[in-house]
Design an enzyme around this catalytic site. Structure first.
Site, short mmCIF file in Angstrom:
data_model
loop_
_atom_site.label_atom_id
_atom_site.label_comp_id
_atom_site.label_asym_id
_atom_site.label_seq_id
_atom_site.Cartn_x
_atom_site.Cartn_y
_atom_site.Cartn_z
N ASP A 1 0.84 -1.21 0.00
CA ASP A 1 0.00 0.00 0.00
C ASP A 1 0.87 1.26 0.00
OD1 ASP A 1 0.90 -0.08 2.61
OD2 ASP A 1 -1.09 -0.04 3.54
N SER A 2 2.21 1.06 0.06
CA SER A 2 3.14 2.18 -0.13
C SER A 2 2.98 2.77 -1.53
CB SER A 2 4.58 1.70 0.07
OG SER A 2 4.82 0.52 -0.66
N ASP B 1 -1.20 -6.45 -0.65
CA ASP B 1 -1.25 -5.76 0.65
C ASP B 1 -2.67 -5.22 0.88
OD1 ASP B 1 -0.17 -4.82 2.98
OD2 ASP B 1 0.95 -3.16 2.05
N LYS C 1 -1.15 -9.60 2.76
CA LYS C 1 -0.52 -9.08 3.98
C LYS C 1 -1.47 -8.12 4.66
CE LYS C 1 2.85 -5.79 4.01
NZ LYS C 1 2.20 -4.79 4.88
N GLU D 1 -1.83 -5.51 8.37
CA GLU D 1 -1.12 -4.93 9.51
C GLU D 1 -1.85 -5.23 10.82
OE1 GLU D 1 -0.37 -0.77 8.90
OE2 GLU D 1 0.60 -1.12 6.96
N GLU E 1 8.45 -4.32 11.27
CA GLU E 1 8.86 -2.98 10.79
C GLU E 1 9.19 -2.06 11.96
OE1 GLU E 1 6.38 -1.13 7.80
OE2 GLU E 1 7.50 0.75 7.94
O1 KIV Z 1 3.41 -1.17 1.76
C1 KIV Z 1 4.58 -1.52 1.89
O2 KIV Z 1 5.44 -1.21 1.07
C2 KIV Z 1 4.93 -2.32 3.07
C3 KIV Z 1 6.37 -2.70 3.27
C4 KIV Z 1 7.19 -1.53 3.52
C5 KIV Z 1 6.54 -3.77 4.25
O3 KIV Z 1 4.08 -2.66 3.82
#
Ligand code: KIV
Length: 265
Positions: A47-48, A86, A116, A118, A181
């Site tokens: 989600d970055s 994510d 993934k 959080e 993280e």
């Molecule tokens: O969204 C992302 O890029 C992440 C990583 C930095 C682990 O969650």
């Protein structure tokens, strides 16, 4: 580096054999092809994307539909690496049922092989339901960027007992792996030794079972800020700016296109 397709089972084997796992973010087909060919074990459609592609200040705005779209592009460009979708903010927080449906979209519509999300003990019900639905879940504990407002900023997490407990709880709930993280090295080391599932660190020191970085940080394509834990391996931003300014100059001077770029009658 194993040539065969990386799966969640490969992650387990790699931890057992003491082989380090590599993971990078990717958001599009072309980049996925390059990173996959370079031998990275896993591609995280993070989600970055909200910050490094969409230009937002944090990861909160990116939507489920946008994540599915980017994951589809990455899956299309990947042969070997494990593709991780994510789960974006508010795609799994409102209810377990909604979380399972959204997790399923990553596999069914986008071609991801796992998701993934959080959180630690607080999201174990979701991890369990997703895993029971046949969707492998990667947990993410420590500095969890979707909770930026709750944490009061991007802050390193130092509560050892809670973090070790979170890691054990997500493992019990069925997570096949966990991202650590923004955690000091001794605490991340203790977590890694306390669980059987592989830990993938970002800002968590060298003793995790693997390492993940945002691709744009690694190649120097994101210039707004560079976190302490990032190592920049290339200056692609500078290379692109130099190439583009040379193009502009050559067009303005009438040097491009040259004879070799023109068609004969
Ligand atoms: O969204 C992302 O890029 C992440 C990583 C930095 C682990 O969650």
């Amino acid at each position: 580096m194993a040539e065969k397709k990386v799966t969640t089972a490969t992650f387990k084997e790699m931890k057992e054999q003491g082989q380090k796992i590599t993971m990078l973010t990717a958001y599009d087909w072309g980049t996925a092809q390059l990173l996959d060919a370079a031998g990275v074990d896993s591609l995280l459609v993070g989600d970055s994307v909200s910050m490094v592609v969409q230009g937002n200040d944090n990861s909160l705005p990116v939507t489920m539909d946008q994540m599915v779209y980017h994951t589809k592009l990455v899956a299309r460009g990947t042969k070997r690496a494990l593709v991780v979708g994510d789960m974006p903010f508010m795609s799994y927080q409102a209810s377990v049922e909604e979380a399972v449906r959204n997790a399923g979209r990553f596999l069914k519509e986008a071609g991801a092989e796992c998701v993934k999300l959080e959180g630690g003990a607080d999201v174990c019900d979701v991890i369990q339901a997703i895993s029971e639905a046949g969707i492998p879940a990667m947990a993410h504990i420590g500095l969890t960027p979707q909770s930026i407002h709750k944490m009061g900023g991007f802050k390193v997490q130092r509560e050892e007992q809670r973090l070790v407990e979170d890691a054990k709880r997500v493992q019990e709930a069925g997570a096949f792996s966990v991202v650590l993280e923004g955690i000091p090295t001794p605490i991340a080391t203790k977590i890694t030794e306390s669980v059987d599932i592989p830990t993938i660190g970002i800002g968590a020191g060298p003793n995790c079972d693997g390492q993940v970085l945002v691709y744009h940080d690694l190649v120097g394509l994101f210039e707004r800020f560079t976190p302490k834990f990032v190592k920049q391996y290339a200056e692609c931003g500078k290379t692109i700016k130099d190439a583009v300014s040379q193009f502009c100059e050559e067009v303005r001077e009438g040097e491009f296109p040259g004879p070799e770029h023109q068609f004969e009658v």
